[in-house]
Design a protein around this motif. Structure first.
Motif, PDB file in Angstrom:
ATOM      1  N   TYR A   1       0.705  -1.148  -0.008  1.00 57.13           N
ATOM      2  CA  TYR A   1      -0.010   0.129  -0.071  1.00 57.13           C
ATOM      3  C   TYR A   1       0.929   1.339  -0.055  1.00 57.13           C
ATOM      4  CZ  TYR A   1       1.426   0.788   4.829  1.00 57.13           C
ATOM      5  OH  TYR A   1       2.058   0.998   6.107  1.00 57.13           O
ATOM      6  N   ARG A   2       0.147   2.358  -0.394  1.00 61.72           N
ATOM      7  CA  ARG A   2       0.700   3.700  -0.114  1.00 61.72           C
ATOM      8  C   ARG A   2       0.433   4.481   1.167  1.00 61.72           C
ATOM      9  NH1 ARG A   2       0.821   9.019  -4.306  1.00 61.72           N
ATOM     10  NH2 ARG A   2       2.994   9.612  -3.431  1.00 61.72           N
ATOM     11  N   ARG A   3       1.438   4.495   2.083  1.00 58.29           N
ATOM     12  CA  ARG A   3       1.032   5.187   3.267  1.00 58.29           C
ATOM     13  C   ARG A   3       0.111   6.423   3.115  1.00 58.29           C
ATOM     14  NH1 ARG A   3       6.465   4.411   7.247  1.00 58.29           N
ATOM     15  NH2 ARG A   3       6.727   2.243   6.753  1.00 58.29           N
ATOM     16  N   ALA A   4       0.516   7.463   2.180  1.00 58.48           N
ATOM     17  CA  ALA A   4      -0.152   8.618   2.132  1.00 58.48           C
ATOM     18  C   ALA A   4      -1.566   8.543   1.809  1.00 58.48           C
ATOM     19  CB  ALA A   4       0.628   9.615   1.161  1.00 58.48           C
ATOM     20  N   GLU A   5      -2.065   7.382   1.386  1.00 58.23           N
ATOM     21  CA  GLU A   5      -3.267   7.300   0.740  1.00 58.23           C
ATOM     22  C   GLU A   5      -4.262   6.130   1.297  1.00 58.23           C
ATOM     23  OE1 GLU A   5      -2.867   8.657  -3.944  1.00 58.23           O
ATOM     24  OE2 GLU A   5      -2.347   6.451  -3.432  1.00 58.23           O
TER      25      GLU A   5
ATOM     26  N   LEU B   1      -3.305  -2.443  -2.318  1.00 57.98           N
ATOM     27  CA  LEU B   1      -4.088  -1.381  -2.267  1.00 57.98           C
ATOM     28  C   LEU B   1      -3.901  -0.313  -3.215  1.00 57.98           C
ATOM     29  CD1 LEU B   1      -4.383  -0.826   1.714  1.00 57.98           C
ATOM     30  CD2 LEU B   1      -5.433  -2.603   0.258  1.00 57.98           C
ATOM     31  N   ASN B   2      -4.678  -0.582  -4.435  1.00 58.37           N
ATOM     32  CA  ASN B   2      -4.167   0.223  -5.538  1.00 58.37           C
ATOM     33  C   ASN B   2      -4.989   1.755  -5.573  1.00 58.37           C
ATOM     34  OD1 ASN B   2      -3.742   1.060  -8.294  1.00 58.37           O
ATOM     35  ND2 ASN B   2      -4.583  -0.460  -9.332  1.00 58.37           N
ATOM     36  N   THR B   3      -4.552   2.514  -4.856  1.00 58.52           N
ATOM     37  CA  THR B   3      -4.927   3.679  -4.651  1.00 58.52           C
ATOM     38  C   THR B   3      -4.496   4.585  -6.073  1.00 58.52           C
ATOM     39  OG1 THR B   3      -3.075   4.252  -3.417  1.00 58.52           O
ATOM     40  CG2 THR B   3      -5.158   3.867  -2.439  1.00 58.52           C
ATOM     41  N   PRO B   4      -5.105   5.812  -6.143  1.00 65.45           N
ATOM     42  CA  PRO B   4      -4.697   6.641  -7.296  1.00 65.45           C
ATOM     43  C   PRO B   4      -3.295   6.953  -7.508  1.00 65.45           C
ATOM     44  CG  PRO B   4      -6.724   7.292  -6.530  1.00 65.45           C
ATOM     45  CD  PRO B   4      -6.234   6.307  -5.666  1.00 65.45           C
ATOM     46  N   GLY B   5      -2.321   7.094  -6.335  1.00 65.21           N
ATOM     47  CA  GLY B   5      -1.152   7.594  -6.439  1.00 65.21           C
ATOM     48  C   GLY B   5      -0.136   6.320  -6.255  1.00 65.21           C
ATOM     49  N   PHE B   6      -0.683   5.070  -6.356  1.00 63.73           N
ATOM     50  CA  PHE B   6      -0.050   3.952  -5.846  1.00 63.73           C
ATOM     51  C   PHE B   6       1.489   3.745  -6.805  1.00 63.73           C
ATOM     52  CE2 PHE B   6       1.427  -0.450  -6.320  1.00 63.73           C
ATOM     53  CZ  PHE B   6       1.403  -1.024  -4.908  1.00 63.73           C
ATOM     54  N   LEU B   7       1.220   3.818  -8.065  1.00 66.22           N
ATOM     55  CA  LEU B   7       2.361   3.594  -9.033  1.00 66.22           C
ATOM     56  C   LEU B   7       3.360   4.759  -9.125  1.00 66.22           C
ATOM     57  CD1 LEU B   7       0.736   1.512 -11.937  1.00 66.22           C
ATOM     58  CD2 LEU B   7       2.274   0.734 -10.017  1.00 66.22           C
ATOM     59  N   GLU B   8       2.695   5.845  -8.428  1.00 64.59           N
ATOM     60  CA  GLU B   8       3.631   6.967  -8.301  1.00 64.59           C
ATOM     61  C   GLU B   8       4.902   6.959  -7.216  1.00 64.59           C
ATOM     62  OE1 GLU B   8       1.262  10.530  -7.746  1.00 64.59           O
ATOM     63  OE2 GLU B   8       0.076  10.187  -9.557  1.00 64.59           O
ATOM     64  N   SER B   9       4.565   5.928  -6.588  1.00 60.47           N
ATOM     65  CA  SER B   9       5.641   5.772  -5.286  1.00 60.47           C
ATOM     66  C   SER B   9       6.439   4.898  -6.038  1.00 60.47           C
ATOM     67  CB  SER B   9       4.783   5.120  -4.192  1.00 60.47           C
ATOM     68  OG  SER B   9       5.735   4.568  -3.154  1.00 60.47           O
ATOM     69  N   HIS B  10       7.906   5.319  -5.582  1.00 56.60           N
ATOM     70  CA  HIS B  10       8.749   4.248  -6.013  1.00 56.60           C
ATOM     71  C   HIS B  10       8.727   2.808  -5.409  1.00 56.60           C
ATOM     72  CE1 HIS B  10      12.827   2.803  -7.104  1.00 56.60           C
ATOM     73  NE2 HIS B  10      13.220   2.568  -5.981  1.00 56.60           N
ATOM     74  N   TRP B  11       8.756   3.107  -4.164  1.00 58.21           N
ATOM     75  CA  TRP B  11       8.857   1.532  -3.425  1.00 58.21           C
ATOM     76  C   TRP B  11       7.627   0.781  -3.986  1.00 58.21           C
ATOM     77  CZ3 TRP B  11      13.419   0.232  -2.484  1.00 58.21           C
ATOM     78  CH2 TRP B  11      14.188   0.875  -1.945  1.00 58.21           C
ATOM     79  N   CYS B  12       6.319   1.358  -3.972  1.00 60.91           N
ATOM     80  CA  CYS B  12       5.074   0.747  -4.485  1.00 60.91           C
ATOM     81  C   CYS B  12       5.175   0.060  -5.750  1.00 60.91           C
ATOM     82  CB  CYS B  12       3.879   1.659  -4.366  1.00 60.91           C
ATOM     83  SG  CYS B  12       3.249   1.982  -2.573  1.00 60.91           S
ATOM     84  N   LYS B  13       5.838   0.823  -6.557  1.00 59.58           N
ATOM     85  CA  LYS B  13       6.098   0.146  -7.868  1.00 59.58           C
ATOM     86  C   LYS B  13       7.090  -0.846  -7.884  1.00 59.58           C
ATOM     87  CE  LYS B  13       6.419   3.326 -11.099  1.00 59.58           C
ATOM     88  NZ  LYS B  13       6.968   4.366 -12.102  1.00 59.58           N
TER      89      LYS B  13
END
Length: 391
Positions: free
Chosen positions: A137-141, A190-202
């Motif tokens: 997941y992306r922590r910010a979202e 957790l595929n949030t709108p900014g998920f793939l913008e995060s280097h580590w999530c990607k």
């Protein structure tokens, strides 16, 4: 097949018996194992068909009216040390006989059928009993939803990895994260709108695809799944709507899912486990066989999803594809499979993919190979070529 796993069906004659048996057979198909691998024995055939020297597990279907059946067979199985899973409907104390009062039970519901079938497979070492899940997941979202799912999955006896809860202080963060992902059964993403913008999530998603780990994907409202779904090896998307969240505020970062959606996620994770295990086993088997063929080694795939090799000197080797990190339970499973094959002069190799497993674990496994003369040893993927090119 010399040995068969015996599934003994006890208790009330209810429609749920067939539903559960059919689900066990479906999970065997997901694992690409023959249905006859498990012999289903109703209580009425117990005396004629049950073999005390072969692996057994029993399901006891309770009765809401207290009309308990098959107590004699139940007593014999308990005396033999056979595990019995009681299944109740309304109340454990009234639905299940006193003889099973000390057994862990499960309450029957449609959403529990996958879990019951998986418990059967786990008992026969056909499915890992570690039940490991990794939340990406992306922590910010989506931190609050990630924590909500962590707590819910833990409550259903999953061993859940969540970076903020699962890495001890002083551990190398990224090494431990990849290591834990390698050893998991399913990823909840957790595929949030900014998920793939995060280097580590990607990076996490790419790693999951490289390891061919099944993904249960929760796609946020008004967000597309195409970008992530095309490259995923096994992906099961759940498209979320605004109504799936307890809070309807679009900017509320503390959103939590409604209870029904959390239950759906748990059911889907349970359903994906066997399919993902089979896919990863197939990949490991294919790679091992291809290298064996290149070096003129005759390795045969058995219906039990293990490989065998008959050596010219009369010895036999069983290769067992092991998903994740080999554990002591892997050795127990290997002993059962040795009995199934009926070999006498046999050694066993647990073959596994060592990609991203931490060095301290690999060194430990190598040390065990070198210092114990047991006929069960491990063989990591990077050594397949060296092992199979031996004369």
């Amino acid at each position: 097949m010399k040995y068969k796993y015996q599934l003994i069906i006890l208790g009330s004659n209810v429609p749920e018996k067939k539903i559960v048996i059919d689900q066990v057979k479906a999970e065997l198909r997901n694992l690409k194992l023959p249905e006859e691998f498990i012999k289903v024995i109703p209580a009425s055939c117990f005396e004629a068909e049950y073999k005390g020297n072969q692996p057994a597990f029993a399901l006891y279907f309770g009765d809401t009216s207290g009309d308990f059946k098959d107590l004699g067979v139940t007593q014999k199985l308990l005396k033999d040390g056979t595990m019995i899973l009681p299944i109740y409907y309304d109340n454990f104390n009234s639905d299940i006989p006193c003889i099973l009062s000390n057994q862990n039970a499960t309450q029957y519901s449609h959403s529990e059928v996958h879990k019951i079938a998986n418990v059967v497979l786990e008992s026969f070492e056909l499915l890992r009993d570690t039940r490991k899940v990794f939340i990406s997941y992306r922590r910010a979202e989506s931190t609050d939803v990630a924590i909500q799912l962590y707590e819910a999955l833990e409550g259903y006896n999953f061993d859940v990895f969540l970076d903020t809860h699962s890495i001890q202080k002083g551990e190398p963060f990224q090494d431990e994260l990849w290591h834990r992902m390698t050893d998991c059964d399913v990823i909840v993403l957790l595929n949030t709108p900014g998920f793939l913008e995060s280097h580590w999530c990607k990076e996490e998603f790419a790693e999951a695809s490289a390891k061919q780990i099944g993904i249960v994907q929760l796609v946020w409202p008004n967000h597309q799944i195409e970008d992530i779904d095309k490259s995923s090896y096994i992906s099961y998307p759940i498209q979320l709507k605004d109504d799936d969240f307890a809070s309807k505020e679009l900017l509320d970062k503390k959103k939590r899912l409604v209870h029904s959606k959390v239950k759906l996620v748990i059911t889907e994770v349970e359903a994906v486990r066997a399919r993902n295990l089979a896919a990863r086993q197939d990949n490991l088997i294919t790679e091992f066989r291809n290298i064996a063929e290149k070096h003129k080694r005759t390795v045969t795939v058995q219906p039990e999803k293990i490989l065998t090799e008959d050596l010219p000197n009369g010895e036999h080797i069983i290769y067992i594809p092991t998903i994740g990190i080999p554990q002591s339970s892997s050795c127990q499973s290997a002993e059962i499979k040795k009995e199934l094959m009926g070999y006498d002069n046999v050694s066993i190799r647990l073959i596994y993919d060592d990609l991203r497993i931490r060095d301290k674990w690999l060194n430990h496994l190598d040390w065990l190979n070198d210092n114990f003369k047991k006929d069960i040893k491990t063989l990591k993927k990077r050594d397949f070529e060296l092992w199979l090119q031996k004369a």
